[in-house]
Design a protein around this motif. Sequence first.
Motif, PDB file in Angstrom:
ATOM      1  N   SER B 228      -5.797  20.249 -50.367  1.00 50.67           N
ATOM      2  CA  SER B 228      -4.371  20.589 -50.366  1.00 50.67           C
ATOM      3  C   SER B 228      -3.963  20.751 -48.909  1.00 50.67           C
ATOM      4  O   SER B 228      -4.810  20.987 -48.049  1.00 50.67           O
ATOM      5  N   TRP B 229      -2.672  20.624 -48.626  1.00 46.53           N
ATOM      6  CA  TRP B 229      -2.221  20.717 -47.241  1.00 46.53           C
ATOM      7  C   TRP B 229      -2.520  22.099 -46.674  1.00 46.53           C
ATOM      8  O   TRP B 229      -2.863  22.240 -45.502  1.00 46.53           O
ATOM      9  N   GLY B 230      -2.381  23.133 -47.522  1.00 52.84           N
ATOM     10  CA  GLY B 230      -2.672  24.496 -47.074  1.00 52.84           C
ATOM     11  C   GLY B 230      -4.142  24.645 -46.700  1.00 52.84           C
ATOM     12  O   GLY B 230      -4.485  25.216 -45.666  1.00 52.84           O
ATOM     13  N   ASN B 231      -5.032  24.097 -47.536  1.00 53.76           N
ATOM     14  CA  ASN B 231      -6.466  24.171 -47.238  1.00 53.76           C
ATOM     15  C   ASN B 231      -6.825  23.394 -45.989  1.00 53.76           C
ATOM     16  O   ASN B 231      -7.688  23.801 -45.213  1.00 53.76           O
ATOM     17  N   MET B 232      -6.152  22.241 -45.797  1.00 54.80           N
ATOM     18  CA  MET B 232      -6.441  21.444 -44.600  1.00 54.80           C
ATOM     19  C   MET B 232      -6.121  22.259 -43.346  1.00 54.80           C
ATOM     20  O   MET B 232      -6.895  22.271 -42.384  1.00 54.80           O
ATOM     21  N   LEU B 233      -4.981  22.975 -43.374  1.00 47.98           N
ATOM     22  CA  LEU B 233      -4.606  23.812 -42.229  1.00 47.98           C
ATOM     23  C   LEU B 233      -5.590  24.959 -42.051  1.00 47.98           C
ATOM     24  O   LEU B 233      -6.016  25.278 -40.950  1.00 47.98           O
ATOM     25  N   SER B 234      -5.942  25.576 -43.182  1.00 46.25           N
ATOM     26  CA  SER B 234      -6.796  26.748 -43.144  1.00 46.25           C
ATOM     27  C   SER B 234      -8.178  26.396 -42.601  1.00 46.25           C
ATOM     28  O   SER B 234      -8.739  27.103 -41.765  1.00 46.25           O
ATOM     29  N   GLU B 235      -8.744  25.259 -43.070  1.00 42.85           N
ATOM     30  CA  GLU B 235     -10.105  24.888 -42.679  1.00 42.85           C
ATOM     31  C   GLU B 235     -10.190  24.423 -41.237  1.00 42.85           C
ATOM     32  O   GLU B 235     -11.196  24.634 -40.571  1.00 42.85           O
ATOM     33  N   GLU B 236      -9.143  23.754 -40.754  1.00 41.97           N
ATOM     34  CA  GLU B 236      -9.246  23.117 -39.443  1.00 41.97           C
ATOM     35  C   GLU B 236      -8.635  23.959 -38.331  1.00 41.97           C
ATOM     36  O   GLU B 236      -8.545  23.511 -37.193  1.00 41.97           O
ATOM     37  N   ARG B 237      -8.174  25.179 -38.677  1.00 42.06           N
ATOM     38  CA  ARG B 237      -7.417  25.913 -37.652  1.00 42.06           C
ATOM     39  C   ARG B 237      -8.257  26.242 -36.422  1.00 42.06           C
ATOM     40  O   ARG B 237      -7.729  26.349 -35.324  1.00 42.06           O
ATOM     41  N   ILE B 238      -9.591  26.384 -36.605  1.00 39.41           N
ATOM     42  CA  ILE B 238     -10.388  26.719 -35.417  1.00 39.41           C
ATOM     43  C   ILE B 238     -10.518  25.531 -34.465  1.00 39.41           C
ATOM     44  O   ILE B 238     -10.928  25.679 -33.330  1.00 39.41           O
ATOM     45  N   TYR B 239     -10.134  24.321 -34.937  1.00 38.20           N
ATOM     46  CA  TYR B 239     -10.221  23.137 -34.071  1.00 38.20           C
ATOM     47  C   TYR B 239      -8.886  22.828 -33.414  1.00 38.20           C
ATOM     48  O   TYR B 239      -8.697  21.739 -32.884  1.00 38.20           O
ATOM     49  N   VAL B 240      -7.953  23.823 -33.482  1.00 37.31           N
ATOM     50  CA  VAL B 240      -6.591  23.559 -33.017  1.00 37.31           C
ATOM     51  C   VAL B 240      -6.551  23.059 -31.569  1.00 37.31           C
ATOM     52  O   VAL B 240      -5.746  22.200 -31.222  1.00 37.31           O
ATOM     53  N   THR B 241      -7.456  23.542 -30.711  1.00 35.58           N
ATOM     54  CA  THR B 241      -7.413  23.080 -29.319  1.00 35.58           C
ATOM     55  C   THR B 241      -8.143  21.742 -29.142  1.00 35.58           C
ATOM     56  O   THR B 241      -7.712  20.901 -28.366  1.00 35.58           O
ATOM     57  N   ARG B 242      -9.238  21.531 -29.895  1.00 30.06           N
ATOM     58  CA  ARG B 242     -10.010  20.290 -29.738  1.00 30.06           C
ATOM     59  C   ARG B 242      -9.373  19.111 -30.454  1.00 30.06           C
ATOM     60  O   ARG B 242      -9.462  17.970 -30.001  1.00 30.06           O
ATOM     61  N   ALA B 243      -8.785  19.374 -31.604  1.00 25.92           N
ATOM     62  CA  ALA B 243      -8.234  18.284 -32.403  1.00 25.92           C
ATOM     63  C   ALA B 243      -6.886  18.696 -32.981  1.00 25.92           C
ATOM     64  O   ALA B 243      -6.761  18.945 -34.179  1.00 25.92           O
ATOM     65  N   PRO B 244      -5.864  18.821 -32.117  1.00 22.67           N
ATOM     66  CA  PRO B 244      -4.576  19.360 -32.580  1.00 22.67           C
ATOM     67  C   PRO B 244      -3.948  18.554 -33.711  1.00 22.67           C
ATOM     68  O   PRO B 244      -3.204  19.111 -34.520  1.00 22.67           O
ATOM     69  N   TRP B 245      -4.255  17.247 -33.794  1.00 14.44           N
ATOM     70  CA  TRP B 245      -3.638  16.427 -34.847  1.00 14.44           C
ATOM     71  C   TRP B 245      -4.018  16.892 -36.248  1.00 14.44           C
ATOM     72  O   TRP B 245      -3.286  16.675 -37.195  1.00 14.44           O
ATOM     73  N   LEU B 246      -5.168  17.575 -36.362  1.00 13.68           N
ATOM     74  CA  LEU B 246      -5.605  18.035 -37.685  1.00 13.68           C
ATOM     75  C   LEU B 246      -4.619  19.041 -38.267  1.00 13.68           C
ATOM     76  O   LEU B 246      -4.517  19.188 -39.476  1.00 13.68           O
ATOM     77  N   LEU B 247      -3.922  19.755 -37.387  1.00 10.84           N
ATOM     78  CA  LEU B 247      -2.963  20.746 -37.885  1.00 10.84           C
ATOM     79  C   LEU B 247      -1.546  20.208 -37.904  1.00 10.84           C
ATOM     80  O   LEU B 247      -0.705  20.731 -38.630  1.00 10.84           O
ATOM     81  N   ILE B 248      -1.297  19.188 -37.114  1.00 15.86           N
ATOM     82  CA  ILE B 248       0.078  18.678 -37.060  1.00 15.86           C
ATOM     83  C   ILE B 248       0.478  18.013 -38.379  1.00 15.86           C
ATOM     84  O   ILE B 248       1.496  18.358 -38.976  1.00 15.86           O
ATOM     85  N   TYR B 249      -0.368  17.071 -38.853  1.00 16.14           N
ATOM     86  CA  TYR B 249       0.039  16.314 -40.042  1.00 16.14           C
ATOM     87  C   TYR B 249       0.261  17.161 -41.292  1.00 16.14           C
ATOM     88  O   TYR B 249       1.344  17.109 -41.878  1.00 16.14           O
ATOM     89  N   PRO B 250      -0.733  17.975 -41.692  1.00 12.43           N
ATOM     90  CA  PRO B 250      -0.486  18.769 -42.922  1.00 12.43           C
ATOM     91  C   PRO B 250       0.701  19.713 -42.758  1.00 12.43           C
ATOM     92  O   PRO B 250       1.486  19.892 -43.694  1.00 12.43           O
TER      93      PRO B 250
END
Lengths: 315, 283
Positions: B228-250
Motif C-alpha cells: 500500500s502507498w502508506g506502507n511504502m512510505l513507512s518502510e522506506e522512510r529511513i532511506y529518505v536521504t539515500r533514495a528520496p524517490w522512494l518517498l516521493i512517488y507514494p
Amino acid sequence: MLAYTAKRLLTLIPTLLAASILVFLFVHLIPGDPAAILLGDTATPEEVAQLSSEMGFDHPLYIQYFIWLSNVLKGDLGTSIFFGEPVLSVIGSGAETSILLASMTMIWIILIGLPIGILSATKHGTWIDQMTSSGAMLAASIPTFWLGLYLIMIFSVTLGWFPSSGFPSLSDHGGITNLRYLLLPSLTLAAPNTALIIRLVRASMLDVSREDHVRTARAKGLHPTRVAIKHIFRNALIAVAAAFGFTFAALISEAVVTETVFSLPGIGRLVVQSILRRDYPVIQGVILVIVVLYMVINLAVDLAYARLDPRVSLK
Amino acid sequence: MNAMNFLQAAFAGRRLATLGFLWLVMIAVAAIAAPLIAPFDPLEIDPVGRLAKPGWPNLFGTDHFGRDTFSRAVYGARMTVIIGTGSVVVALLAGGLIGMVSAYFTKLGHFLMRGVDVLMAFPALLMALVLITLLERSVFNTILVIGIVYATTTARILFGMTLKLKGEVFVDAAVCSGVGNLSILFRHILPNLVSPLLVQASFIFAFAQLQAAALDFLGLGLPPEVPSWGNMLSEERIYVTRAPWLLIYPGILIVLSVFSMNLVGDALRDSIDPRFKDDISGV
C-alpha cells in the motif's frame, strides 16, 4: 445562560460515565486474564493473584467497574508495565511537550488561517478565492507524516536550520530557545488544520455577508474593508472561535503521528509506543485522560459559544 | 434527476474537479488491471538491484529489498480502492442505518444517538488506535476500524437529514395511505438521501486514505508486506536521504488521490439538494 450551563453540565455527566465504562471495558476486551494483562509477561502467579484481589477481578464486572472508578477518582490509574511507575506520572511527563506543541500549532493556525480565510471570503468568486480555497484543500490532502519527513529533509538535514527530533524540556539547558525543536513539528501539525480553518472562516463570512445588517452597512456607504472586518468578520468570528476550541482539543490526539515523526516525548507518541509495547495500563490511562479533556474542552467551547451568541442558549 | 445528469451538473465549469475525477478513474483502472499494468511482481525481492534509481526497466526505481517501486505503486492503487470502498461501505451501512432508524423511531433513536454521542467523545485517530489494539493487523480490520470511526459522523448527519425529510408532506401522505414504517423509511425517504450519501461517501473515501496511511506509518495498519502507498512510505522512510524517490512517488500518489476525492466531493456537494448542503462538511 445559567439554565443552559446547568443543562449542559447535566448532560455531560452521563456521557462521561458511559465513556468511562468503554475505557474500563477496553482491558476486558483483550483476550486473557485482565490481571495478567495489566502486569505484563514478567509477572509471577502470586503477583497476578494479588492484583486480581485488589482490583476485584473475582467479583462481577459492575463491582470491578466501581472499584476501578473510585481508584481513578482518587488519581490512581494503575502502574505502567514498561516504566514500573504510576500511569498518571508517565502521562504527566508527556504533558509539557503535548501542550506546548498544541499551543504553537494553534498560533500558526490563527496567524496563517485567519488572514487567508478573510482574503478568500472578501475576494469571493475571484481567482484569489479559487487559488486559496484549492490550496487549502490541497494542504488538507497531504499526509502529515510525509510533510514532516520532507520538512526534516529540507530544514534539518540539508539546511541545518532546525533540530530534526526530540524536545528537551523548557526547564532544561537552553530554556525558552528549546522551542525551536517544536517549530517544524508545529508547522507540520498546523498544515491540515489551517486548511480547515481557512475554509471555515471563508464559509462563515460568506454566511454572515448575506444577512440584512451587512446590506444596511453597505447601503450606508461604509468602506468595504470596514464592512468586511467590523460587520462580517466580527460576527463570523463566533463560529470560528468555537472551531479553535474544538481544534485545540483534537490536536492533543492528532499529534500522535507528528510526535512519532519528530520523536517528541509527548502523549501522542506515548500512546503509539504503549500499543507496540502492549503496556495496557498506560493505553487505558491515556485514553481516559484524552477523552475527559476532549469532553471538558468541548463543553467549555459550547458555553463560551452560548455566551458570545445568546441565540444558542435560547434554542 | 438521474445519475448522469447529476454528474454532468456537478462537474460543469469545474476544470479542477473534472481532472480529479479523471485521476480517480485512472486509479480505478490501475486497481482493476494491476497485474496487466505492473511490469514486475510487486513482492519479488532482488537483493542485487536494491535502491536502483528511477529509469529503465524500473520506472520509479527499486526499494531496499530490490522490489520494483512502480509495480508496488500500481498494486497500491488496488489497496487504495479496497480500503476506501470498504470503509465507505462500513461507515454508510452502520452509520446510515443507525442515523435513519434513530430519526424515524424516536424512542429507540434517543437511546441510539446517545451511544453515538459517547463514541464521538473519542477523537477519530485515538478511536482507531484503540480498536486496532484489540484486533490484529489485517486489511479487513483496517477497513473495519476506519469504517467504525466514520460511522459515528455519518450517523449524526443522516439523523439530521432523515429528521428533515420526516416532516415533509410526502411522508405524511405515505402514512395516511397506510404504508408501513420500514417501507416509508427505505422506499420513500432513502431515495431522497442518495445524493447526499454520495457526497458523504466521497469525503469518507478521502479521509480513509489519510487515516489508513497514518496507521500504516505508525506500524498499526496493513500488514507490512501488503503493497500500500502508506506502507511504502513507512518502510522506506529511513532511506529518505539515500533514495528520496522512494518517498516521493507514494506520497504524491496519496496527495493526488485524496485531493481529487475532496474536489469531487466538493463539486457533488454544491449540486445536491440545497436542503442538505449545510449538513455535510468535508475538508
